[in-house]
Scaffold this active site. Structure first.
Site, mmCIF file in Angstrom:
data_model
loop_
_atom_site.group_PDB
_atom_site.id
_atom_site.type_symbol
_atom_site.label_atom_id
_atom_site.label_comp_id
_atom_site.label_asym_id
_atom_site.label_seq_id
_atom_site.Cartn_x
_atom_site.Cartn_y
_atom_site.Cartn_z
ATOM 1 C CG ASP A 62 -1.990 -1.061 1.158
ATOM 2 O OD1 ASP A 62 -2.842 -0.981 0.259
ATOM 3 O OD2 ASP A 62 -1.975 -1.988 1.992
ATOM 4 N NE ARG B 186 -0.980 1.877 4.126
ATOM 5 C CZ ARG B 186 -1.552 2.912 3.506
ATOM 6 N NH1 ARG B 186 -2.861 3.103 3.635
ATOM 7 N NH2 ARG B 186 -0.836 3.753 2.794
ATOM 8 C CG HIS C 150 -8.535 6.581 5.186
ATOM 9 N ND1 HIS C 150 -7.809 6.008 4.158
ATOM 10 C CD2 HIS C 150 -7.941 6.186 6.337
ATOM 11 C CE1 HIS C 150 -6.817 5.302 4.666
ATOM 12 N NE2 HIS C 150 -6.883 5.384 5.973
ATOM 13 C CB CYS D 45 -4.862 7.699 -1.702
ATOM 14 S SG CYS D 45 -6.514 7.445 -1.092
#
Length: 258
Positions: A62, A87, A163, A248
């Site tokens: 990610d 992450r 999110h 993102c």
């Protein structure tokens, strides 16, 4: 002059292994994803943004979603601590690049968690989504870092999406936009405009009324055009399979003085 720097990071060869939380997993074409990422970067550059690339994180599927690693307020960087354990290794290279750029760096300390995608800044108001990968301790640490600098921090519940910025972003006039079925508390925002498509709730302000947004939201692009804005469409379909959106894939640094 204020800066127009966009921090980016190229996709990992392991991108297809990225986390999914609120959607069904779908096969990801890593080669196509890299082509789409290059198109996204070209769009930033074409509209006056200097791109700075953090060191690759090839073992972090990610890692391309660089927004989650840091929250900026003026020239102060708050390095995050993701609610997703896998992450957390993503932040080191981002921190190193921000130090090189001259940012003042703070860090979220455990056991608190905070993802950058949960933070929406509108002027000096900082909305922070709580309930997914960001917890109450993370919100308190963000407040402690930024309120002394003049920020007003507002906690917002997030339960329907990954999110906060998976649900809402904001137009240049500070109107918050989002796909209403996925927004937990639209009444918390002084002005809220519902859009007809989920990806239409995600915009990156390029300057001059230009809005970077996903090609998968053509009806919303038409709505924004009618409001006097200029949509700049990019295809990010492979990243959308991993709950990614246009916000993102970069961190926009507007308040560094060069």
């Amino acid at each position: 002059m204020p800066s127009r720097i966009a921090l980016i990071r190229r996709p990992s060869p392991r991108l297809a292994e990225g986390l999914v939380t609120h959607i069904e997993r779908a096969p990801v074409d890593t080669g196509l994803a890299f082509e789409q990422w290059e198109g996204y970067v070209r769009a930033l550059r074409a509209h006056g943004w200097e791109t700075v690339e953090a060191a690759p994180a090839e073992d972090c599927p990610d890692g391309v979603f660089v927004e989650d690693t840091v929250v900026m307020f003026r020239n102060v960087a708050l390095i995050t601590r993701s609610g997703a354990l896998s992450r957390r290794p993503e932040t080191a290279a981002v921190e190193a690049e921000l130090v090189r750029l001259g940012c003042s760096v703070n860090r979220v300390r455990g056991p608190g968690t905070l993802d950058g995608g949960d933070v929406l800044k509108i002027g000096d108001t900082v909305y922070v989504g709580q309930g997914g990968r960001t917890d109450g301790a993370g919100v308190r640490q963000l407040r402690a870092a930024f309120e002394p600098l003049g920020a007003r921090v507002v906690a917002v519940p997030v339960r329907k999406v990954l999110h906060l910025k998976s649900a809402v972003t904001a137009l240049p006039d500070s109107t918050v936009v989002g796909y209403e079925p996925l927004v937990d508390a639209p009444a918390l925002f002084p002005r809220f405009l519902p859009v007809p498509e989920e990806p239409g709730g995600h915009v990156v302000l390029l300057g001059g009324g230009k809005l970077l947004m996903a090609a998968s939201a053509p009806r919303t692009a038409e709505l924004f055009s009618d409001l006097g804005y200029e949509p700049v469409l990019v295809d990010i379909s492979e990243f959308e399979k991993l709950e990614g959106c246009v916000t993102c894939l970069s961190v926009r640094l507007r308040d560094l003085y060069t």
